[in-house]
Design a protein around this motif. Structure first.
Motif, PDB file in Angstrom:
ATOM      1  N   GLY A 144      -1.179  40.866 -23.277  1.00  0.00           N
ATOM      2  CA  GLY A 144      -0.191  40.788 -22.216  1.00  0.00           C
ATOM      3  C   GLY A 144       1.018  39.976 -22.640  1.00  0.00           C
ATOM      4  O   GLY A 144       0.880  38.949 -23.299  1.00  0.00           O
ATOM      5  N   LYS A 145       2.202  40.449 -22.259  1.00  0.00           N
ATOM      6  CA  LYS A 145       3.441  39.706 -22.503  1.00  0.00           C
ATOM      7  C   LYS A 145       3.994  39.110 -21.217  1.00  0.00           C
ATOM      8  O   LYS A 145       4.919  38.304 -21.253  1.00  0.00           O
ATOM      9  CB  LYS A 145       4.494  40.620 -23.149  1.00  0.00           C
ATOM     10  CG  LYS A 145       4.100  41.133 -24.517  1.00  0.00           C
ATOM     11  CD  LYS A 145       5.279  41.712 -25.278  1.00  0.00           C
ATOM     12  CE  LYS A 145       5.717  43.039 -24.759  1.00  0.00           C
ATOM     13  NZ  LYS A 145       6.748  43.693 -25.615  1.00  0.00           N
ATOM     14  N   THR A 146       3.444  39.527 -20.102  1.00  0.00           N
ATOM     15  CA  THR A 146       3.847  39.054 -18.786  1.00  0.00           C
ATOM     16  C   THR A 146       2.577  38.826 -17.964  1.00  0.00           C
ATOM     17  O   THR A 146       1.496  39.279 -18.355  1.00  0.00           O
ATOM     18  CB  THR A 146       4.722  40.093 -18.064  1.00  0.00           C
ATOM     19  OG1 THR A 146       3.924  41.268 -17.814  1.00  0.00           O
ATOM     20  CG2 THR A 146       5.950  40.475 -18.901  1.00  0.00           C
ATOM     21  N   PRO A 147       2.685  38.142 -16.822  1.00  0.00           N
ATOM     22  CA  PRO A 147       1.490  38.016 -15.969  1.00  0.00           C
ATOM     23  C   PRO A 147       0.885  39.362 -15.602  1.00  0.00           C
ATOM     24  O   PRO A 147      -0.343  39.515 -15.587  1.00  0.00           O
ATOM     25  CB  PRO A 147       2.026  37.279 -14.738  1.00  0.00           C
ATOM     26  CG  PRO A 147       3.155  36.449 -15.268  1.00  0.00           C
ATOM     27  CD  PRO A 147       3.810  37.307 -16.318  1.00  0.00           C
ATOM     28  N   ARG A 148       1.713  40.354 -15.313  1.00  0.00           N
ATOM     29  CA  ARG A 148       1.175  41.680 -15.003  1.00  0.00           C
ATOM     30  C   ARG A 148       0.484  42.292 -16.207  1.00  0.00           C
ATOM     31  O   ARG A 148      -0.545  42.977 -16.069  1.00  0.00           O
ATOM     32  CB  ARG A 148       2.298  42.608 -14.532  1.00  0.00           C
ATOM     33  CG  ARG A 148       2.845  42.275 -13.150  1.00  0.00           C
ATOM     34  CD  ARG A 148       3.903  43.277 -12.746  1.00  0.00           C
ATOM     35  NE  ARG A 148       3.326  44.602 -12.604  1.00  0.00           N
ATOM     36  CZ  ARG A 148       4.033  45.732 -12.725  1.00  0.00           C
ATOM     37  NH1 ARG A 148       5.338  45.677 -13.006  1.00  0.00           N
ATOM     38  NH2 ARG A 148       3.439  46.903 -12.581  1.00  0.00           N
TER      39      ARG A 148
END
Length: 225
Positions: A144-148
């Motif tokens: 993951g690169k973002t929380p999503r």
């Protein structure tokens, strides 16, 4: 996971969606409700999803059809969003593991819980997910690169052991091919073919092809998107 451009809804959904929703609202018993809900399993719907996703799981990009029928998966679970049960934009093809109770099942985290999950038909996964290959450890991983992205990776089990082992074996071969592709036309053709959206784990093949185009040396260092 790659971006998939969704085509028009199959005729059976266009013709019947409104009536099926009315029938669902009128169903008075669990048995009657279940019978109406099952209509989303129509063969036209399944065939359209198999064609749209080229027989691959929308989430993990594994080929399904040679070993299983695959699931008609509701991006927003039908248990929580019954009015979307017959909505074409809410349907994807998924493997039984990504869509099983151990992973996504009926879960659908909202923004406060790190969601929603990445929808490959509505957005490009690339800003949220990184596809990485470590040639020393010989592991192909999704991060993951973002929380999503983190939530999507975890909830779908995109690095579960069996999946990562199989995927890593496939990408290890592509890594070898990519090293030859700069000088050998046949290797370049194989890499281009592997990067097509119709192929298994094409997100990783696209990573390797882009690295080749950008002059990456393919030394024994990790590669990530």
């Amino acid at each position: 996971m790659i971006r998939v451009k969704r085509g028009r809804a199959p005729d059976v959904l266009t013709r019947n969606r409104a009536r099926w929703l009315r029938d669902l609202q009128r169903a008075r018993t669990p048995k009657a409700r279940k019978r109406v809900l099952e209509r989303y399993r129509h063969k036209e719907v399944k065939d359209a999803l198999v064609a749209l996703f080229h027989g691959k799981c929308a989430y993990c990009e594994s080929f399904i059809r040679h070993v299983d029928y695959g699931h008609i998966e509701h991006y927003r679970p039908k248990a929580k969003y019954p009015r979307r049960v017959f909505t074409w934009s809410n349907l994807v093809l998924a493997c039984g593991v990504c869509n099983g109770s151990e992973y996504k099942g009926d879960e659908f985290p909202l923004k406060a819980q790190g969601g929603p999950l990445i929808n490959p038909c509505a957005e490009d996964p690339a800003p949220h997910l990184s596809f990485e290959y470590d040639p020393v450890a010989k592991l192909a991983s999704v991060r993951g690169k973002t929380p999503r992205g983190d939530t999507t990776e975890r909830l779908l089990g995109l690095n579960r052991q069996d999946l990562r082992t199989y995927r890593s074996t496939h990408v290890k071969r592509l890594w070898f091919i990519a090293q030859k592709a700069a000088t050998e036309p046949e290797a370049r053709q194989l890499l281009d073919e592997a990067a097509a959206s119709t192929r298994e784990y094409s997100a990783f093949a696209q990573l390797l092809r882009n690295a080749l185009l950008n002059g990456f040396s393919f030394a024994s260092i990790p590669l990530k998107s």
